[in-house]
Design a protein around this motif. Sequence first.
Motif, PDB file in Angstrom:
ATOM      1  N   SER A  43      -2.113  54.903 -43.535  1.00  0.00           N
ATOM      2  CA  SER A  43      -1.206  54.301 -42.548  1.00  0.00           C
ATOM      3  C   SER A  43      -1.957  53.639 -41.395  1.00  0.00           C
ATOM      4  O   SER A  43      -2.929  54.197 -40.871  1.00  0.00           O
ATOM      5  CB  SER A  43      -0.274  55.389 -41.988  1.00  0.00           C
ATOM      6  N   ILE A  44      -1.473  52.455 -41.006  1.00  0.00           N
ATOM      7  CA  ILE A  44      -1.872  51.795 -39.766  1.00  0.00           C
ATOM      8  C   ILE A  44      -0.589  51.478 -39.019  1.00  0.00           C
ATOM      9  O   ILE A  44       0.279  50.770 -39.535  1.00  0.00           O
ATOM     10  CB  ILE A  44      -2.676  50.507 -40.023  1.00  0.00           C
ATOM     11  N   PHE A  45      -0.455  52.019 -37.812  1.00  0.00           N
ATOM     12  CA  PHE A  45       0.772  51.874 -37.040  1.00  0.00           C
ATOM     13  C   PHE A  45       0.406  51.277 -35.683  1.00  0.00           C
ATOM     14  O   PHE A  45      -0.308  51.889 -34.906  1.00  0.00           O
ATOM     15  CB  PHE A  45       1.434  53.244 -36.848  1.00  0.00           C
ATOM     16  N   MET A  46       0.926  50.084 -35.402  1.00  0.00           N
ATOM     17  CA  MET A  46       0.632  49.378 -34.157  1.00  0.00           C
ATOM     18  C   MET A  46       1.923  49.224 -33.369  1.00  0.00           C
ATOM     19  O   MET A  46       2.914  48.702 -33.883  1.00  0.00           O
ATOM     20  CB  MET A  46       0.028  48.003 -34.462  1.00  0.00           C
ATOM     21  N   VAL A  47       1.904  49.683 -32.114  1.00  0.00           N
ATOM     22  CA  VAL A  47       3.066  49.610 -31.242  1.00  0.00           C
ATOM     23  C   VAL A  47       2.626  48.946 -29.945  1.00  0.00           C
ATOM     24  O   VAL A  47       1.653  49.370 -29.326  1.00  0.00           O
ATOM     25  CB  VAL A  47       3.631  51.015 -30.946  1.00  0.00           C
ATOM     26  N   GLY A  48       3.324  47.897 -29.504  1.00  0.00           N
ATOM     27  CA  GLY A  48       2.842  47.252 -28.292  1.00  0.00           C
ATOM     28  C   GLY A  48       3.767  46.212 -27.695  1.00  0.00           C
ATOM     29  O   GLY A  48       4.797  45.835 -28.259  1.00  0.00           O
ATOM     30  N   TRP A  49       3.349  45.775 -26.530  1.00  0.00           N
ATOM     31  CA  TRP A  49       4.042  44.734 -25.773  1.00  0.00           C
ATOM     32  C   TRP A  49       3.877  43.382 -26.456  1.00  0.00           C
ATOM     33  O   TRP A  49       4.804  42.582 -26.498  1.00  0.00           O
ATOM     34  CB  TRP A  49       3.443  44.712 -24.362  1.00  0.00           C
ATOM     35  N   ASP A  50       2.697  43.131 -27.022  1.00  0.00           N
ATOM     36  CA  ASP A  50       2.436  41.833 -27.636  1.00  0.00           C
ATOM     37  C   ASP A  50       1.291  41.944 -28.630  1.00  0.00           C
ATOM     38  O   ASP A  50       0.375  42.774 -28.473  1.00  0.00           O
ATOM     39  CB  ASP A  50       2.088  40.793 -26.566  1.00  0.00           C
ATOM     40  N   PHE A  51       1.342  41.132 -29.658  1.00  0.00           N
ATOM     41  CA  PHE A  51       0.250  40.958 -30.610  1.00  0.00           C
ATOM     42  C   PHE A  51       0.127  39.468 -30.907  1.00  0.00           C
ATOM     43  O   PHE A  51       1.126  38.755 -30.964  1.00  0.00           O
ATOM     44  CB  PHE A  51       0.525  41.709 -31.926  1.00  0.00           C
ATOM     45  N   ASP A  52      -1.089  39.005 -31.088  1.00  0.00           N
ATOM     46  CA  ASP A  52      -1.323  37.612 -31.464  1.00  0.00           C
ATOM     47  C   ASP A  52      -2.222  37.621 -32.697  1.00  0.00           C
ATOM     48  O   ASP A  52      -3.384  38.043 -32.638  1.00  0.00           O
ATOM     49  CB  ASP A  52      -1.985  36.838 -30.324  1.00  0.00           C
ATOM     50  N   THR A  53      -1.669  37.163 -33.810  1.00  0.00           N
ATOM     51  CA  THR A  53      -2.393  37.221 -35.084  1.00  0.00           C
ATOM     52  C   THR A  53      -3.628  36.334 -35.103  1.00  0.00           C
ATOM     53  O   THR A  53      -4.498  36.488 -35.967  1.00  0.00           O
ATOM     54  CB  THR A  53      -1.462  36.788 -36.229  1.00  0.00           C
ATOM     55  N   ARG A  54      -3.751  35.416 -34.151  1.00  0.00           N
ATOM     56  CA  ARG A  54      -4.856  34.443 -34.179  1.00  0.00           C
ATOM     57  C   ARG A  54      -6.114  34.936 -33.480  1.00  0.00           C
ATOM     58  O   ARG A  54      -7.167  34.304 -33.586  1.00  0.00           O
ATOM     59  CB  ARG A  54      -4.400  33.143 -33.512  1.00  0.00           C
ATOM     60  N   ILE A  55      -6.028  36.056 -32.751  1.00  0.00           N
ATOM     61  CA  ILE A  55      -7.194  36.462 -31.962  1.00  0.00           C
ATOM     62  C   ILE A  55      -8.337  36.919 -32.857  1.00  0.00           C
ATOM     63  O   ILE A  55      -8.133  37.468 -33.937  1.00  0.00           O
ATOM     64  CB  ILE A  55      -6.847  37.575 -30.960  1.00  0.00           C
ATOM     65  N   ASP A  56      -9.549  36.686 -32.397  1.00  0.00           N
ATOM     66  CA  ASP A  56     -10.754  37.108 -33.089  1.00  0.00           C
ATOM     67  C   ASP A  56     -11.132  38.484 -32.571  1.00  0.00           C
ATOM     68  O   ASP A  56     -11.427  38.662 -31.390  1.00  0.00           O
ATOM     69  CB  ASP A  56     -11.882  36.103 -32.810  1.00  0.00           C
ATOM     70  N   LEU A  57     -11.143  39.473 -33.462  1.00  0.00           N
ATOM     71  CA  LEU A  57     -11.437  40.843 -33.043  1.00  0.00           C
ATOM     72  C   LEU A  57     -12.908  41.046 -32.694  1.00  0.00           C
ATOM     73  O   LEU A  57     -13.231  41.841 -31.806  1.00  0.00           O
ATOM     74  CB  LEU A  57     -11.024  41.826 -34.145  1.00  0.00           C
ATOM     75  N   ILE A  58     -13.783  40.378 -33.405  1.00  0.00           N
ATOM     76  CA  ILE A  58     -15.228  40.520 -33.146  1.00  0.00           C
ATOM     77  C   ILE A  58     -15.876  39.130 -33.193  1.00  0.00           C
ATOM     78  O   ILE A  58     -16.592  38.806 -34.141  1.00  0.00           O
ATOM     79  CB  ILE A  58     -15.901  41.473 -34.152  1.00  0.00           C
ATOM     80  N   PRO A  59     -15.646  38.314 -32.213  1.00  0.00           N
ATOM     81  CA  PRO A  59     -16.099  36.916 -32.275  1.00  0.00           C
ATOM     82  C   PRO A  59     -17.591  36.783 -32.541  1.00  0.00           C
ATOM     83  O   PRO A  59     -18.423  37.216 -31.753  1.00  0.00           O
ATOM     84  CB  PRO A  59     -15.726  36.364 -30.896  1.00  0.00           C
ATOM     85  N   GLY A  60     -17.886  36.204 -33.715  1.00  0.00           N
ATOM     86  CA  GLY A  60     -19.275  35.937 -34.077  1.00  0.00           C
ATOM     87  C   GLY A  60     -20.104  37.152 -34.403  1.00  0.00           C
ATOM     88  O   GLY A  60     -21.333  37.063 -34.492  1.00  0.00           O
ATOM     89  N   ASP A  61     -19.464  38.318 -34.624  1.00  0.00           N
ATOM     90  CA  ASP A  61     -20.232  39.554 -34.796  1.00  0.00           C
ATOM     91  C   ASP A  61     -19.891  40.295 -36.078  1.00  0.00           C
ATOM     92  O   ASP A  61     -20.180  41.479 -36.213  1.00  0.00           O
ATOM     93  CB  ASP A  61     -19.998  40.464 -33.583  1.00  0.00           C
ATOM     94  N   ALA A  62     -19.256  39.634 -37.029  1.00  0.00           N
ATOM     95  CA  ALA A  62     -18.887  40.303 -38.280  1.00  0.00           C
ATOM     96  C   ALA A  62     -20.132  40.622 -39.108  1.00  0.00           C
ATOM     97  O   ALA A  62     -20.985  39.770 -39.302  1.00  0.00           O
ATOM     98  CB  ALA A  62     -17.939  39.426 -39.081  1.00  0.00           C
ATOM     99  N   LYS A  63     -20.196  41.874 -39.579  1.00  0.00           N
ATOM    100  CA  LYS A  63     -21.314  42.298 -40.425  1.00  0.00           C
ATOM    101  C   LYS A  63     -20.803  42.829 -41.761  1.00  0.00           C
ATOM    102  O   LYS A  63     -21.465  43.619 -42.434  1.00  0.00           O
ATOM    103  CB  LYS A  63     -22.141  43.369 -39.700  1.00  0.00           C
ATOM    104  N   ASP A  64     -19.617  42.387 -42.148  1.00  0.00           N
ATOM    105  CA  ASP A  64     -19.014  42.789 -43.413  1.00  0.00           C
ATOM    106  C   ASP A  64     -18.205  41.621 -43.956  1.00  0.00           C
ATOM    107  O   ASP A  64     -18.215  40.525 -43.383  1.00  0.00           O
ATOM    108  CB  ASP A  64     -18.147  44.038 -43.238  1.00  0.00           C
TER     109      ASP A  64
END
Length: 481
Positions: A43-64
Motif C-alpha cells: 500500500s501507498i496512501f497519500m493524503v494532502g492539500w495538493d499534489f502535482d504529478t509533474r514535479i521532479d522528486l529527485i531533479p538530476g539525481d536518479a540512480k535507478d
Amino acid sequence: MKAILAEGETCWRVEHADRAAVIVDAAGFFKHARSAMLKAERSIFMVGWDFDTRIDLIPGDAKDDAPEKLGDFLNWLSKRRDEIDIRILKWDIGLVNSVTRGETPFYILSWMFSNRIQLKLDGAHPSMSAHHMKLLVIDDRVAFCGGIDMTVGRWDTRDHLEKDKRRRSPMGFEQGPWHDATTCVSGPAAAALGELARTRWELATGEKLEPVDAPSDPWPAGLEVDFHDIEMGIARTQPEYEQQHQSGEIQAAKLAIIKTARKWVYIESQYFASRVIAEAIAERLAEADGPEVVVINPEGAEGWLEAKFMDSARIRLMKLVRDADRHRRFRILYPVNDARTSIYVHAKIMIGDDRVLKLGSANLNNRSMGYDTECDIIIESREDGDAISQRILALRNGLVAEHLGREPSEVEGEIEEHGSLIKAIEALNRTDGRGLVEVPMRELTPDEEMLAESGIADPERPTGVANRMSGYLRRRRYTHA
C-alpha cells in the motif's frame, strides 16, 4: 512538570515509534519518500492539500531505472507491482489549482476512474475549509507527517541557493527559496497515521478500508534516525462537520507547550495570526522570569489577497505581544539566503526548551486551530538531559544554524556562553549574506485594521462551534500545569 501529552486533550493518540526522523526541506523529503515508495509491498496512501504529478522528486539525481517525476513514478510502480494499492486523497478545491496552473488532466482524469491508482477528492469539510494535513503512509509500516506538499514550488535544499535551476517549475519558471519540514516514523505510530488516512478516505468517499498487513520495512535508504523506541503523540485539528466532532488537540498542545516552557520557545510557521496563541505568548513574556520566544516567519504571505489578510493580522498581534514584552524576550524574524533573497517559511514547528518538539501541518493561524483538517506529531522528553532531550536541542540548533548560515556547534556554543537563544542569534547574525531579518513593525491603515479582525479569510471555527470551543480552550490555558 505535568506531561504535555494527554490523550483526548493535547493529542488524539500516544503511540510507539520504533524510529523517528525529522526531515528539513523538501529535497530530503522527496528523495526519502521516493525511496520508501520503492520498497512498498502492499500500500501507498497519500493524503494532502495538493499534489502535482509533474514535479521532479529527485531533479538530476536518479540512480535507478524509476522515473523522477511524480506521476510517471507512480504509474511505473503500479504497472510493475500489481499487488500494490495506491491511493491519493486530495482536497477537492485543490483540483482548481491543478487546472489553473496548467497541470495536464491526463493523470488526474485517469486516476479518478482507475482501479490501479485511485485518486479521490476530499470534500468532507465545512464550506471554504481546507483539507490541509499532509500524510504519506507506506504499508502501515512507515509514515511521513509534516508540512510539505508534493507540489510545485516546494523542492529546495538546506542551502537555499539563489536562482537554483533545480527549483524551476514544470513550466520552466523560476521558483524562490523555500523552507519546510516533515517527519518520518515507523512502528505502531505509522500504523496509527495509516488509520487516520483511512478515516479521512471513508469520510470523503464512504468506502471503509481495512488495515494493511505487510512484512515490509520501507524505511528510506540513508535516512538517519533521530529517535529510537519512543512514545509520540499524534494531534489533530478537525472541524465539526456532519457526524465528525470538533477536535482541537493541536491548539491545546501549543498552549500547553507555551505555558510550561522554562527558557525558550522556538517556532517556525507560515503565519503569525492566531490571537489565542499570541495572547498565551504575551502572558509568558509579561512574567519577570518567563521564556524567550523566537518566531521564524516568511517576510510576507504569498499572494495579494492573502497578504492583505494575514500580514495585517500579524502586525496587529505583533503589537499585542510587544506591548507585553517588557523584558525584550520576543523576536519575530524572517530568513534570507546568501544573496539576501527572503526564504519563504512554510515549516510548522514548535520546540519548547529541550523538552518537546511538535511538527506537522498546522500553522499559527485560526484556520489551523479549528477550521481546517491538520495533523501534527509531538515528541516529548520525560527526563532532563535524556537522549530525547539532547536530540530535540540538536534539531533546534540545526534549524537556527540553517537560517544563520552557521554550524550547529556555533549556535550551541553561543547559547552556552550567553544563556540566551536571542543573544546567540544576535551574536551570529550577519548584516550581509545568509541570516535573519527582523519583521518590521508599522501602523495599520483603517482598512487593514478591519481586515485583521474580520476573520473572513482566517475563521476560527465552523458556525456554531466557536463559542463552545473558545470557552473550553480558555479554561485549559489557565488549568494546564
